[in-house]
Structures are given as C-alpha cells and as structure tokens.
Design an enzyme around this catalytic site. Sequence first.
Site, PDB file in Angstrom:
ATOM      1  N   ARG A 168     -22.380 -18.668   0.920  1.00 20.13           N
ATOM      2  CA  ARG A 168     -23.691 -18.804   1.576  1.00 20.13           C
ATOM      3  C   ARG A 168     -24.815 -18.324   0.653  1.00 20.13           C
ATOM      4  O   ARG A 168     -25.769 -17.677   1.094  1.00 20.13           O
ATOM      5  CB  ARG A 168     -23.741 -18.015   2.892  1.00 20.13           C
ATOM      6  CG  ARG A 168     -22.818 -18.520   3.961  1.00 20.13           C
ATOM      7  CD  ARG A 168     -23.174 -19.943   4.385  1.00 20.13           C
ATOM      8  NE  ARG A 168     -22.518 -20.289   5.621  1.00 20.13           N
ATOM      9  CZ  ARG A 168     -21.270 -20.746   5.730  1.00 20.13           C
ATOM     10  NH1 ARG A 168     -20.551 -20.937   4.630  1.00 20.13           N
ATOM     11  NH2 ARG A 168     -20.758 -21.027   6.903  1.00 20.13           N
ATOM     12  N   SER A 256     -24.405 -19.290  12.548  1.00 24.44           N
ATOM     13  CA  SER A 256     -23.929 -17.924  12.298  1.00 24.44           C
ATOM     14  C   SER A 256     -25.120 -17.061  11.911  1.00 24.44           C
ATOM     15  O   SER A 256     -25.851 -17.408  10.986  1.00 24.44           O
ATOM     16  CB  SER A 256     -22.935 -17.901  11.140  1.00 24.44           C
ATOM     17  OG  SER A 256     -21.831 -18.703  11.407  1.00 24.44           O
ATOM     18  N   GLU A 356     -27.763 -14.030   7.849  1.00 23.19           N
ATOM     19  CA  GLU A 356     -27.667 -15.265   7.076  1.00 23.19           C
ATOM     20  C   GLU A 356     -28.991 -16.039   7.059  1.00 23.19           C
ATOM     21  O   GLU A 356     -29.381 -16.564   6.024  1.00 23.19           O
ATOM     22  CB  GLU A 356     -26.541 -16.129   7.655  1.00 23.19           C
ATOM     23  CG  GLU A 356     -26.165 -17.254   6.751  1.00 23.19           C
ATOM     24  CD  GLU A 356     -25.170 -18.203   7.410  1.00 23.19           C
ATOM     25  OE1 GLU A 356     -24.041 -18.227   6.951  1.00 23.19           O
ATOM     26  OE2 GLU A 356     -25.526 -18.914   8.360  1.00 23.19           O
TER      27      GLU A 356
HETATM   28  N1  EPU Z   1     -13.921 -14.098  16.483  1.00 23.33           N
HETATM   29  C1  EPU Z   1     -13.833 -13.239  17.544  1.00 23.33           C
HETATM   30  N2  EPU Z   1     -14.882 -13.149  18.390  1.00 23.33           N
HETATM   31  C2  EPU Z   1     -15.992 -13.908  18.248  1.00 23.33           C
HETATM   32  C3  EPU Z   1     -16.092 -14.800  17.162  1.00 23.33           C
HETATM   33  C4  EPU Z   1     -15.033 -14.881  16.294  1.00 23.33           C
HETATM   34  O1  EPU Z   1     -12.839 -12.537  17.721  1.00 23.33           O
HETATM   35  O2  EPU Z   1     -16.887 -13.786  19.083  1.00 23.33           O
HETATM   36  C5  EPU Z   1     -12.801 -14.229  15.564  1.00 23.33           C
HETATM   37  C6  EPU Z   1     -12.096 -15.565  15.780  1.00 23.33           C
HETATM   38  O3  EPU Z   1     -11.114 -15.480  16.765  1.00 23.33           O
HETATM   39  C7  EPU Z   1     -11.507 -15.846  14.432  1.00 23.33           C
HETATM   40  C8  EPU Z   1     -12.503 -15.213  13.468  1.00 23.33           C
HETATM   41  O4  EPU Z   1     -13.287 -14.307  14.230  1.00 23.33           O
HETATM   42  O5  EPU Z   1     -10.274 -15.198  14.290  1.00 23.33           O
HETATM   43  C9  EPU Z   1     -13.383 -16.215  12.734  1.00 23.33           C
HETATM   44  O6  EPU Z   1     -14.096 -17.037  13.655  1.00 23.33           O
HETATM   45  P1  EPU Z   1     -14.361 -18.590  13.372  1.00 23.33           P
HETATM   46  O7  EPU Z   1     -13.116 -19.274  12.963  1.00 23.33           O
HETATM   47  O8  EPU Z   1     -15.110 -19.121  14.537  1.00 23.33           O
HETATM   48  O9  EPU Z   1     -15.246 -18.658  12.079  1.00 23.33           O
HETATM   49  P2  EPU Z   1     -16.477 -17.744  11.635  1.00 23.33           P
HETATM   50  O10 EPU Z   1     -16.043 -16.865  10.513  1.00 23.33           O
HETATM   51  O11 EPU Z   1     -17.054 -17.103  12.815  1.00 23.33           O
HETATM   52  C10 EPU Z   1     -17.376 -19.364   9.770  1.00 23.33           C
HETATM   53  C11 EPU Z   1     -18.730 -19.854   9.342  1.00 23.33           C
HETATM   54  C12 EPU Z   1     -19.194 -20.988  10.248  1.00 23.33           C
HETATM   55  C13 EPU Z   1     -18.170 -22.113  10.136  1.00 23.33           C
HETATM   56  C14 EPU Z   1     -16.795 -21.565  10.559  1.00 23.33           C
HETATM   57  C15 EPU Z   1     -15.679 -22.573  10.368  1.00 23.33           C
HETATM   58  C16 EPU Z   1     -19.829 -17.941   8.335  1.00 23.33           C
HETATM   59  C17 EPU Z   1     -20.853 -16.878   8.485  1.00 23.33           C
HETATM   60  N3  EPU Z   1     -19.684 -18.744   9.377  1.00 23.33           N
HETATM   61  O12 EPU Z   1     -17.526 -18.825  11.083  1.00 23.33           O
HETATM   62  O13 EPU Z   1     -20.437 -21.474   9.774  1.00 23.33           O
HETATM   63  O14 EPU Z   1     -18.530 -23.202  10.977  1.00 23.33           O
HETATM   64  O15 EPU Z   1     -16.441 -20.422   9.748  1.00 23.33           O
HETATM   65  O16 EPU Z   1     -15.364 -22.713   9.015  1.00 23.33           O
HETATM   66  O17 EPU Z   1     -19.210 -18.044   7.282  1.00 23.33           O
HETATM   67  C18 EPU Z   1     -22.817 -21.253  10.002  1.00 23.33           C
HETATM   68  O18 EPU Z   1     -22.847 -20.857   8.843  1.00 23.33           O
HETATM   69  O19 EPU Z   1     -23.878 -21.381  10.683  1.00 23.33           O
HETATM   70  C19 EPU Z   1     -21.541 -21.553  10.632  1.00 23.33           C
HETATM   71  C20 EPU Z   1     -21.445 -21.885  11.904  1.00 23.33           C
END
Ligand code: EPU
Length: 360
Positions: A168, A256, A356
């Site tokens: 990012r 995010s 972010e």
């Molecule tokens: N989780 C929780 N509680 C929550 C949210 C997440 O326990 O409220 C846990 C999930 O269960 C999972 C882990 O956290 O084990 C990661 O969650 P998720 O797979 O939804 O991905 P993320 O890390 O939250 C990132 C990107 C997203 C992208 C997704 C999919 C960042 C900051 N965000 O989210 O990007 O769509 O992976 O690859 O890297 C964005 O940048 O705006 C964005 C949406």
Amino acid sequence: MELEHEVHLQAHNAFGIVAKAHRLVRLRAASDVQAMMASPAFAATWPNLPTFILGGGANIVLTGDVKPLVLKVEIMSRRLVGETAKHWIVEAGAGENWHSFVGWTLAQGWPGLENLALIPGTVGASPVQNIGAYGVELQDRFESLDAVDLHTGHSFTLNAAQCAFGYRDSVFKHPPSATGSEGSGPGMGLAGRALITHVRFALPKAWKPVLGYADIEKKRLEAASAVLEPLQIYEWVCAIRSAKLPDPKVLGNAGSFFKNPSVNAVQCADIIAREPRLVHYPMLDGSIKLAAGWLIDACGWKGKSIGNAGVYEKQALVLVNRGGNSNPVTGGEVMTLAKAIQTSVYERFGILLEPEPVVV
Ligand code: EPU
C-alpha cells in the site's frame, strides 16, 4: 481546462463527508495541466501554489474545506498500446473508474486484473497506494505510467522500479526529499509533485489463476465446474467483496482504514504468548503481517460508533459513515474514532496502526 469555485465535494469522496474545494480545476488531458500552469489565473503563483490531486475520492478523509487548488483528474481513455511475446500492454487514462476498466480488459480477452475487481477509485490512484487484493497487487501487473511534473510542466514516464512500490505504498505517497530537485528519480518522493495521467499494464498471455486466499479457495470448493476462467474468478471476487465490504454508494466508507501492521518473529511470538488466537501471515522476507481487522475486532470495536463514525459490523477494518447523506459523518469524527481505535489496539497489543487513507 475549467476553473470552478466553491465546489461541493460530498459526491466526490467515498465517505460522503461534506466539504468544499475553494478552487477546482478539471483536467481532461495532460496538456490541460500545462495550459493551467500557463493560464493568467495561475502563472504568477505557480509552482508555489499548493495543490491537491483528486481522483475518485475513494481513499481520502476530508477534515474541512480544501484550501489547496484541487486538481480533479478526468483523463479518459482505454486502449491496447502494444504486445510482447508474453504480455498484452494495455493503457488507461488516470480518470477511468478502476472497476469498469478491470471489466473492460476481461471483456477484451486480456485477463490478469480479475483479483482486483470492485476496488473503488480511479486508475490514476491505483499505483499511488499499490492497490491489492486476494494475492495480486497492482505492481504484479504494472508496466509503466506517464505523469506531469507539477513544478516544471514536463511529462515523464516511470517504470515499476522508479515507482518504488511497497505494501500500500509508492513514491507518490512520500514528499519530495529536501535535496532532490528533479521529479523523476527512482525512490524519490513525488507526493504533490507528480500528476499521473496514464497507467500501462502488462497482462499475461499465458493466464494462470491466482488462488490460495481462503475466501477464493472456499468458492472453488463450492463450485460445480472444475474449469477456471478469468471471468469466474472476477465473479467470485465481486461476490466476496460485496458480502464483506460495504458499497460506498450505500454506506460511505474508504475501504480498509488501517494497513495490516508488520512485526518481526520475536514480537509476534511475544504477542502470541499473550494472545494465542492472533491472525498472522509470515511474509517471504521473514517479517510477519498481522490482520489489523482481527486486532480491532479483538478490542471489541466491531459495530461501535463515535458520533456518526462507525466500525462496520462485518469487517472491523472498515470505518463507515452512519449518518448517510442527510446527516453525514465529519472528517473530525472519523479521525476521533480512528485515534480511539489506535489507542486501544496499542494498549492491548503494543502495536500502532497506521491509517491507509490520505487525510486532507
Ligand atoms: N478479521 C477478523 N475480524 C474482522 C476483520 C478481519 O477477525 O473484523 C480477520 C479475518 O477473519 C481474517 C483476517 O482478519 O482472518 C484478514 O481479513 P480479510 O481476509 O478480510 O483481509 P484484510 O486483511 O482485512 C486485506 C486488504 C483488503 C483486501 C483483502 C483481501 C489491507 C489493509 N486490506 O484486508 O483491501 O480486499 O485483504 O485481499 O491490506 C482496501 O485496501 O481497501 C481493502 C479492502
């Protein structure tokens, strides 16, 4: 080029925050930038006039009226500009909507961007934060970009190395270094200095699906057919994102709100000793990425609000506008909530979350 005054920005930021641009210029071609710099309205103050580049407003928090001159990028074009033995080289104007562009490339038979479907914002903003999702980052498909140096008016082209992509992150997020004067050196900060006009992508002729992410694997197991097509992945990504992330048109948000923080193995082991359920991902460079959404969730923030700023019920990493268009959240409320979240995550885990979006 058109100069407008006191322009309402509520429809131009994904949170739906009410704010005005005192002065705004719409740019429809790279030559508009040069025309603007030479125009009687600006020639005397350029290049010392502060500017703010606005794309789709998908990743910004407006904390008040915008005093710098707003440069609204509306450069539209999509075309195949070349091919190599391995890639289609496809170019888009910076003002194109990202998701429409992804759909268009697939319709033309040029796959490779399907994992990045439904990411809000414009093509021009995509390299700035090196957008990424489901195992693909913009840098994996990036070929080069054209930009205009807002100090000199000169156009220049950058390759991937010169964009200094990170998680990012890119050269466009960092201010110019105090010593440098030329705007196109590798690794040098270009924030506020470079206005991206066109981005080119290298899309693989020998397409391979990027799988491996839990959500995608789940869809694959559920799927009846074993044949994997780019359009199938595109549809899965759209379904996963729509189920998990709020549509900014319905519930204002900037995706995010925090980056997933990175720690070393010792720090990670230390946290796991106290918090055995910590969600973490080892990276190739030995660092470990922690799921910021999990950290925020663990602190009990899911569904909570401060004023009209809320934490989304289905994904704690997303902050939302609970007041809609009639009584919208303010940038101040968003930042108050963000600071409260940072404090509680820091107190419990010893980790400082980094926002972010760009705070204006
Ligand atoms: N989780 C929780 N509680 C929550 C949210 C997440 O326990 O409220 C846990 C999930 O269960 C999972 C882990 O956290 O084990 C990661 O969650 P998720 O797979 O939804 O991905 P993320 O890390 O939250 C990132 C990107 C997203 C992208 C997704 C999919 C960042 C900051 N965000 O989210 O990007 O769509 O992976 O690859 O890297 C964005 O940048 O705006 C964005 C949406």
